[in-house]
Design a protein around this motif. Structure first.
Motif, short mmCIF file in Angstrom:
data_model
loop_
_atom_site.label_atom_id
_atom_site.label_comp_id
_atom_site.label_asym_id
_atom_site.label_seq_id
_atom_site.Cartn_x
_atom_site.Cartn_y
_atom_site.Cartn_z
N VAL A 60 -25.49 -0.93 -35.20
CA VAL A 60 -25.98 -1.22 -36.55
C VAL A 60 -25.11 -0.49 -37.57
N GLU A 61 -24.84 -1.18 -38.68
CA GLU A 61 -24.06 -0.58 -39.76
C GLU A 61 -24.90 0.47 -40.48
N ALA A 62 -24.28 1.56 -40.87
CA ALA A 62 -25.00 2.65 -41.52
C ALA A 62 -24.13 3.29 -42.58
N LEU A 86 -20.10 3.41 -41.44
CA LEU A 86 -19.73 3.39 -40.03
C LEU A 86 -20.76 2.59 -39.26
N PHE A 87 -20.56 2.45 -37.96
CA PHE A 87 -21.53 1.80 -37.10
C PHE A 87 -22.17 2.83 -36.18
N LEU A 88 -23.47 2.76 -36.03
CA LEU A 88 -24.15 3.53 -35.01
C LEU A 88 -23.98 2.76 -33.71
N GLU A 89 -23.35 3.38 -32.74
CA GLU A 89 -23.13 2.75 -31.45
C GLU A 89 -23.41 3.76 -30.35
N PRO A 90 -23.72 3.30 -29.15
CA PRO A 90 -24.03 4.23 -28.06
C PRO A 90 -22.89 5.22 -27.83
N GLY A 91 -23.27 6.48 -27.57
CA GLY A 91 -22.28 7.51 -27.34
C GLY A 91 -22.08 8.37 -28.57
N GLN A 92 -21.01 9.12 -28.57
CA GLN A 92 -20.74 10.07 -29.65
C GLN A 92 -19.61 9.59 -30.56
N ASN A 103 -13.19 10.30 -47.17
CA ASN A 103 -11.86 10.19 -46.58
C ASN A 103 -11.85 10.52 -45.08
N ALA A 104 -13.03 10.51 -44.47
CA ALA A 104 -13.13 10.90 -43.07
C ALA A 104 -12.46 9.88 -42.15
N ILE A 105 -12.06 10.36 -41.00
CA ILE A 105 -11.52 9.52 -39.93
C ILE A 105 -12.50 9.59 -38.77
N SER A 106 -12.85 8.44 -38.19
CA SER A 106 -13.82 8.42 -37.10
C SER A 106 -13.12 8.23 -35.76
N ARG A 107 -13.68 8.85 -34.73
CA ARG A 107 -13.18 8.72 -33.36
C ARG A 107 -14.36 8.63 -32.41
N GLY A 108 -14.15 7.90 -31.31
CA GLY A 108 -15.16 7.98 -30.26
C GLY A 108 -15.78 6.68 -29.80
N GLY A 109 -15.64 5.59 -30.54
CA GLY A 109 -16.26 4.34 -30.11
C GLY A 109 -15.40 3.14 -30.45
N THR A 110 -15.45 2.13 -29.60
CA THR A 110 -14.61 0.95 -29.84
C THR A 110 -15.05 0.19 -31.08
N ILE A 111 -16.36 0.14 -31.34
CA ILE A 111 -16.86 -0.60 -32.50
C ILE A 111 -16.37 0.06 -33.79
N ASN A 112 -16.49 1.38 -33.86
CA ASN A 112 -16.03 2.08 -35.06
C ASN A 112 -14.52 2.05 -35.20
N ASP A 177 -12.80 -10.97 -29.66
CA ASP A 177 -13.55 -10.16 -28.69
C ASP A 177 -14.18 -8.92 -29.32
N SER A 178 -14.17 -8.82 -30.65
CA SER A 178 -14.66 -7.64 -31.34
C SER A 178 -16.07 -7.83 -31.89
N TYR A 179 -16.90 -6.82 -31.71
CA TYR A 179 -18.25 -6.85 -32.28
C TYR A 179 -18.19 -6.93 -33.80
N ILE A 180 -17.16 -6.36 -34.38
CA ILE A 180 -17.01 -6.40 -35.83
C ILE A 180 -16.79 -7.83 -36.31
N SER A 181 -16.10 -8.65 -35.51
CA SER A 181 -15.95 -10.07 -35.87
C SER A 181 -17.30 -10.75 -35.91
N LEU A 182 -18.14 -10.45 -34.93
CA LEU A 182 -19.50 -11.01 -34.92
C LEU A 182 -20.28 -10.53 -36.14
N HIS A 183 -20.13 -9.26 -36.47
CA HIS A 183 -20.80 -8.70 -37.65
C HIS A 183 -20.38 -9.43 -38.92
#
Length: 366
Positions: A60-62, A86-92, A103-112, A177-183
């Motif tokens: 889910v987008e947040a 960002l997106f809330l996705e399973p994991g960290q 200006n943050a950079i995100s790491r840790g999930g394929t969706i983000n 193949d991206s969840y973001i495309s579906l979004h």
């Protein structure tokens, strides 16, 4: 992720942020909507860091906000909002910034990771659009009444949105193949101008994306649109007018009816009302009428708007919640309308400005 997105039930997420400009005493808010519920969480900053944990049933987008409660606080003029989407996705998910949250950079999930790519692609036009929104937010009463200025803003807004949609659609075409495309497609399917494009692109997505809750919601919405498309029979309904009398759409069979969705608080709706009124006055004696359906929750404001705009046709208020008439007609934003013939068949939709009068002239002058 070891399992397909479609298999996600309740899974945990965590967000860890390290933002250098944040200091002890600052507060970070996390806001999102899940299962039609608005969810707000907050946490205090310690050593330039913050953390959120929770559970989600699907990605889910947040939004994250520094010292700003999006459900309570109002933006202040000349005070930039420090926010990050960002997106809330399973994991960290880990966020880091040498200065501010925005200006943050995100790491840790394929969706983000994919979401970051899309944000970078659309960064320039998104910046232009946000500047436009901020300009409008701080207009003086005099500027709000300056139609030339408002029209210029509308032109700029339309240009920005066309550019943004073009970039988003290009991303979808290259990332099936991206969840973001579906979004992206789940948002654009609710814009009439993009319905056909979304339908064509949706079939190109990977099968497991279509089976996610979001994917199934797009399928359901496409099916709904097929039931309220041009040539379909208009769905009957009943609502109450300002006097509490129950009125049905089918009460108007035998006439051409403009089913008009609007609300007193909707500025574009109020600006559209004079054109609808002009068409009504010109054709009301030739088998044409209007049926207004308001999304208002404030009945007094609704009745006042009817009087202020001198609306002379039957008006109904839609306060039926999840089973609302707007939902049955696939209405995602207002103003919106459908032109229905005397037999109850949808002839046209989205007739804004002079398009309504031109369509009526075409029909009634045959």
């Amino acid at each position: 992720m070891l399992c397909p997105i479609a298999l996600i039930a309740q899974q945990s997420f965590s967000i860890k942020g390290k933002v250098q400009q944040l200091k002890k005493g600052d507060k970070v808010y996390l806001y999102y909507t899940m299962n039609k519920q608005k969810i707000l969480d907050s946490t205090a900053v310690e050593s330039n860091s913050f953390e959120f944990k929770g559970n989600i049933s699907e990605p889910v987008e947040a939004g994250l906000y520094t010292n700003f409660n999006p459900l309570r606080d109002k933006r202040k003029k000349d005070v930039p909002l420090d926010e990050f989407s960002l997106f809330l996705e399973p994991g960290q998910t880990e966020l880091s910034s040498a200065d501010s949250l925005k200006n943050a950079i995100s790491r840790g999930g394929t969706i983000n990771a994919d979401y970051g790519t899309l944000k970078e692609v659309t960064k320039a036009v998104s910046k232009k659009q946000m500047a436009l929104i901020n300009r409008y937010a701080y207009f003086t009463p005099e500027e709000l009444n300056n139609q030339i200025l408002i029209n210029q803003l509308i032109i700029e807004n339309n240009q920005n949105m066309r550019e943004l949609r073009k970039l988003q659609l290009s991303y979808v075409k290259e990332n099936f193949d991206s969840y973001i495309s579906l979004h992206v497609l789940s948002q654009l399917i609710r814009e009439p101008a993009y319905e056909d494009t979304v339908k064509a692109l949706f079939v190109t997505l990977k099968p497991d994306l279509k089976e996610t809750p979001l994917g199934r919601s797009v399928v359901d919405y496409i099916e709904l649109l097929e039931n309220v498309t041009i040539g379909a029979t208009a769905k009957d309904f009943e609502l109450v007018n300002p006097h509490g009398k129950t009125i049905k759409l089918s009460d108007f069979k035998g006439k051409y009816v403009l089913l008009d969705f609007w609300a007193s608080w909707c500025s574009p709706c109020r600006k559209e009302n004079p054109a609808v009124l002009a068409a009504y006055q010109k054709y009301k004696d030739r088998g044409f009428t209007v049926l207004g359906v308001s999304a208002d929750t404030d009945k007094k404001a609704w009745i006042k708007a009817i009087a202020d705009d001198k609306l002379q046709w039957e008006q109904l208020i839609d306060q039926t919640g999840d089973s609302s008439v707007a939902d049955k007609y696939g209405i995602a934003s207002i103003p919106a309308n459908f032109l229905i013939d005397p037999k109850g068949i949808i002839l046209a939709k989205g007739l804004r400005g002079d398009k309504l009068e031109k369509k009526l002239e075409e029909i009634l002058n045959r």
